[in-house]
Design an enzyme around this catalytic site. Structure first.
Site, mmCIF file in Angstrom:
data_model
loop_
_atom_site.group_PDB
_atom_site.id
_atom_site.type_symbol
_atom_site.label_atom_id
_atom_site.label_comp_id
_atom_site.label_asym_id
_atom_site.label_seq_id
_atom_site.Cartn_x
_atom_site.Cartn_y
_atom_site.Cartn_z
ATOM 1 N N GLU A 81 -1.090 -8.583 4.993
ATOM 2 C CA GLU A 81 -1.249 -8.697 6.526
ATOM 3 C C GLU A 81 -2.267 -8.658 7.099
ATOM 4 O OE1 GLU A 81 -1.110 -4.318 5.922
ATOM 5 O OE2 GLU A 81 -0.402 -6.009 4.682
ATOM 6 N N CYS A 128 0.794 -1.254 0.041
ATOM 7 C CA CYS A 128 0.198 0.023 -0.064
ATOM 8 C C CYS A 128 0.889 1.338 -0.023
ATOM 9 C CB CYS A 128 -0.916 0.000 1.121
ATOM 10 S SG CYS A 128 -2.426 1.160 0.941
ATOM 11 N N HIS A 136 -3.532 -5.630 0.857
ATOM 12 C CA HIS A 136 -2.780 -5.639 2.089
ATOM 13 C C HIS A 136 -2.755 -7.184 2.766
ATOM 14 C CE1 HIS A 136 -2.546 -1.345 3.884
ATOM 15 N NE2 HIS A 136 -3.528 -1.225 2.948
#
Length: 230
Positions: free
Chosen positions: A204, A85, A202
């Site tokens: 994560e 990002c 993302h």
């Protein structure tokens, strides 16, 4: 054997990245950018957020932090580097990868789950998927539209440096399956080395089973791949 997560002023996904990597059994620590990159860093994450408030252009100021010279040198030595990002914006602005990320076609901040098609399965970041597999990973950005001139994009395509594309649940690419207007639905690309990658979604946030889908785990496992040397 520790992955360094670079925190800039305005980073806000550094702790998410640390928690996700730790969950996967990968040692990780947050590093303040002014302290420089540790000599023993075995990987680097440029996390999401709004470094320096996205002034000038998203990622432009963080890309000029002295630590990015160290990150580029480490990448040249084969240390795996992943920009996510805002970190992807920093990566492009600093020359780690081709292209740029700019304002969404909708001119709105978009936060939603999207489908990604895996374009290759022979890189550290995609080795846990099959080519053509569709995974679900969230996005959260206002400047996520990938832009690059047509000739350079053709070179990326020919070199196999496009990692992920936005798609529908069946793996088909179309304007309706493109949340931000990225050219050719590109969601993630490789640098000159396959150990360097940036992506707008993302992973994560799609790693911990207690909070949702875990399709992002395979991307982060690139830090434990033999191909990256970690």
């Amino acid at each position: 054997m520790t992955v360094s997560i670079v925190r800039f002023g305005g980073s806000n996904c550094d702790r998410d990245a640390e928690r996700a990597l730790t969950h996967l059994g990968i040692d990780a620590e947050i590093v303040w950018h002014e302290d420089g990159l540790p000599d023993d860093a075995t990987g680097v994450v440029l996390p999401g957020g709004f470094s320096y408030g996205d002034y000038l252009r998203a990622g432009a100021m963080a890309a000029r932090s002295p630590i990015m010279t160290e990150v580029r040198d480490a990448a040249a030595d084969g240390v795996p580097v992943l920009g996510v990002c805002n970190g992807a914006q920093v990566g492009c602005e600093s020359g780690l990868t081709e292209g740029a990320f700019t304002t969404n076609e909708s001119a709105r901040f978009q936060c939603e789950h999207v489908s990604l098609r895996v374009e290759r399965d022979d890189t550290p970041w995609t080795a846990h998927y099959d080519e053509g597999e569709v995974i679900e990973v969230p996005i959260a950005h206002g400047e996520g539209r990938y832009e690059i001139d047509d000739d350079r994009l053709a070179e990326l395509e020919d070199d196999g440096r496009v990692l992920f594309r936005y798609c529908d649940e069946h793996g088909e690419t179309s304007p309706d399956a493109n949340p931000n207007g990225s050219k050719h639905n590109v969601a993630g690309v490789l640098g000159d080395r396959e150990s360097v990658a940036v992506l707008m979604p993302h992973p994560e946030r799609a790693t911990l089973p207690d909070i949702g889908p875990t399709d992002g785990q395979g991307i982060l496992r690139g830090f434990e791949s033999e191909e990256t040397g970690v």
